[in-house]
Design a protein around this motif. Sequence first.
Motif, PDB file in Angstrom:
ATOM      1  N   ILE A 183      50.876  22.021  38.705  1.00 41.74           N
ATOM      2  CA  ILE A 183      49.313  22.428  38.091  1.00 41.74           C
ATOM      3  C   ILE A 183      48.456  22.168  39.259  1.00 41.74           C
ATOM      4  O   ILE A 183      46.568  22.380  38.963  1.00 41.74           O
ATOM      5  N   PHE A 184      49.038  20.816  39.815  1.00 39.25           N
ATOM      6  CA  PHE A 184      47.820  20.360  40.396  1.00 39.25           C
ATOM      7  C   PHE A 184      47.919  20.824  42.189  1.00 39.25           C
ATOM      8  O   PHE A 184      46.532  19.839  42.120  1.00 39.25           O
ATOM      9  N   TRP A 185      48.813  21.902  42.573  1.00 34.23           N
ATOM     10  CA  TRP A 185      48.068  21.928  43.865  1.00 34.23           C
ATOM     11  C   TRP A 185      47.063  22.864  43.329  1.00 34.23           C
ATOM     12  O   TRP A 185      45.929  23.451  42.773  1.00 34.23           O
ATOM     13  N   ALA A 186      46.023  23.588  44.763  1.00 34.00           N
ATOM     14  CA  ALA A 186      44.893  23.880  44.481  1.00 34.00           C
ATOM     15  C   ALA A 186      45.463  25.287  43.896  1.00 34.00           C
ATOM     16  O   ALA A 186      45.932  26.008  44.299  1.00 34.00           O
ATOM     17  N   ALA A 187      44.457  25.588  43.160  1.00 37.23           N
ATOM     18  CA  ALA A 187      44.538  26.854  42.590  1.00 37.23           C
ATOM     19  C   ALA A 187      43.455  27.966  43.455  1.00 37.23           C
ATOM     20  O   ALA A 187      42.585  27.332  43.744  1.00 37.23           O
ATOM     21  N   ALA A 188      44.218  29.188  43.704  1.00 35.09           N
ATOM     22  CA  ALA A 188      43.292  30.283  43.769  1.00 35.09           C
ATOM     23  C   ALA A 188      42.113  30.549  43.307  1.00 35.09           C
ATOM     24  O   ALA A 188      42.089  30.214  41.785  1.00 35.09           O
ATOM     25  N   ILE A 189      40.899  30.580  44.305  1.00 38.97           N
ATOM     26  CA  ILE A 189      39.988  31.354  43.199  1.00 38.97           C
ATOM     27  C   ILE A 189      39.158  32.253  42.823  1.00 38.97           C
ATOM     28  O   ILE A 189      39.919  33.542  43.841  1.00 38.97           O
ATOM     29  N   VAL A 190      39.783  32.683  41.638  1.00 40.80           N
ATOM     30  CA  VAL A 190      39.271  34.268  41.229  1.00 40.80           C
ATOM     31  C   VAL A 190      38.328  34.667  42.126  1.00 40.80           C
ATOM     32  O   VAL A 190      36.845  34.773  41.797  1.00 40.80           O
ATOM     33  N   PRO A 191      38.270  35.979  42.797  1.00 38.55           N
ATOM     34  CA  PRO A 191      36.657  36.532  43.157  1.00 38.55           C
ATOM     35  C   PRO A 191      35.774  36.957  42.072  1.00 38.55           C
ATOM     36  O   PRO A 191      36.119  37.621  41.274  1.00 38.55           O
ATOM     37  N   ALA A 192      34.974  36.808  42.795  1.00 38.22           N
ATOM     38  CA  ALA A 192      32.805  37.472  41.903  1.00 38.22           C
ATOM     39  C   ALA A 192      33.512  38.486  41.103  1.00 38.22           C
ATOM     40  O   ALA A 192      33.563  39.002  42.419  1.00 38.22           O
ATOM     41  N   GLY A 193      33.320  38.993  40.028  1.00 37.46           N
ATOM     42  CA  GLY A 193      33.202  39.724  39.567  1.00 37.46           C
ATOM     43  C   GLY A 193      34.571  40.572  39.036  1.00 37.46           C
ATOM     44  O   GLY A 193      34.512  41.092  38.487  1.00 37.46           O
ATOM     45  N   GLN A 194      35.637  39.709  38.648  1.00 37.60           N
ATOM     46  CA  GLN A 194      36.892  40.132  38.618  1.00 37.60           C
ATOM     47  C   GLN A 194      37.434  39.785  37.246  1.00 37.60           C
ATOM     48  O   GLN A 194      36.697  38.958  36.982  1.00 37.60           O
ATOM     49  N   SER A 195      37.695  40.418  36.487  1.00 36.05           N
ATOM     50  CA  SER A 195      37.893  39.696  35.036  1.00 36.05           C
ATOM     51  C   SER A 195      38.820  39.255  35.289  1.00 36.05           C
ATOM     52  O   SER A 195      39.964  40.208  36.258  1.00 36.05           O
ATOM     53  N   ALA A 209      47.701  28.525  32.178  1.00 33.30           N
ATOM     54  CA  ALA A 209      48.860  29.119  33.081  1.00 33.30           C
ATOM     55  C   ALA A 209      49.142  30.430  33.946  1.00 33.30           C
ATOM     56  O   ALA A 209      50.189  29.713  34.802  1.00 33.30           O
ATOM     57  N   GLU A 210      47.767  30.746  34.071  1.00 37.04           N
ATOM     58  CA  GLU A 210      47.946  31.915  35.251  1.00 37.04           C
ATOM     59  C   GLU A 210      47.834  31.141  36.520  1.00 37.04           C
ATOM     60  O   GLU A 210      47.841  32.211  37.564  1.00 37.04           O
ATOM     61  N   GLY A 211      46.899  30.063  36.686  1.00 36.86           N
ATOM     62  CA  GLY A 211      47.284  29.546  37.600  1.00 36.86           C
ATOM     63  C   GLY A 211      45.366  29.117  38.283  1.00 36.86           C
ATOM     64  O   GLY A 211      45.503  28.375  38.982  1.00 36.86           O
ATOM     65  N   PRO A 212      44.188  30.090  37.875  1.00 37.54           N
ATOM     66  CA  PRO A 212      43.196  29.812  37.882  1.00 37.54           C
ATOM     67  C   PRO A 212      43.037  27.978  37.470  1.00 37.54           C
ATOM     68  O   PRO A 212      43.361  27.748  36.391  1.00 37.54           O
ATOM     69  N   HIS A 213      41.655  27.274  37.249  1.00 30.91           N
ATOM     70  CA  HIS A 213      41.635  26.387  37.061  1.00 30.91           C
ATOM     71  C   HIS A 213      40.078  26.270  36.530  1.00 30.91           C
ATOM     72  O   HIS A 213      39.093  27.197  37.881  1.00 30.91           O
ATOM     73  N   VAL A 214      39.165  27.041  35.730  1.00 30.34           N
ATOM     74  CA  VAL A 214      37.575  27.539  35.314  1.00 30.34           C
ATOM     75  C   VAL A 214      36.564  25.905  35.235  1.00 30.34           C
ATOM     76  O   VAL A 214      37.311  25.553  34.426  1.00 30.34           O
TER      77      VAL A 214
END
Length: 142
Positions: free
Chosen positions: A5-17, A35-40
């Motif tokens: 969980i502490f490894w770099a999370a992928a950034i969700v592209p702008a505009g994406q739900s 749980a799905e991966g992103p850090h918000v």
Amino acid sequence: MISLIFWAAAIVPAGQSFECTPIRVWDGDGPVWCAEGPHVRLSGIAAKEMNGTCSANQPCPDASAIEARDTLVRLVGRQTGTSVEGHVLVNGPTLTCQSVGGAGGSRTAAWCTSPTVGDLSCAMVQSGTALRWDRYWRDHRC
């Protein structure tokens, strides 16, 4: 062994739900680990850092960092423990989020809605533990 969980999370592209099932909270404006991966990092708001400070270029609420963090924890679910790193472990319903892009590091800035409390950024401002950050709030409506 260090959790993945502490490894770099992928950034969700702008505009994406995307969906975010919260599993950890750091402070009052995030990040919230999904749980799905992103850090918000919650969009449009500022809360104190866990060391009790605010960056010079952001609004600084009167509420303590712990008050803000604990408010966000209650809004996303219930506390189930604390990690050795100091994150609050949580269990809550899946959030629906709309990315506005990267928020520095491996964080995704996003507007997130909880099925139980509604818009999290609005709820944090209404609680008084975070302030609206006009630079990022823009035309968002509660």
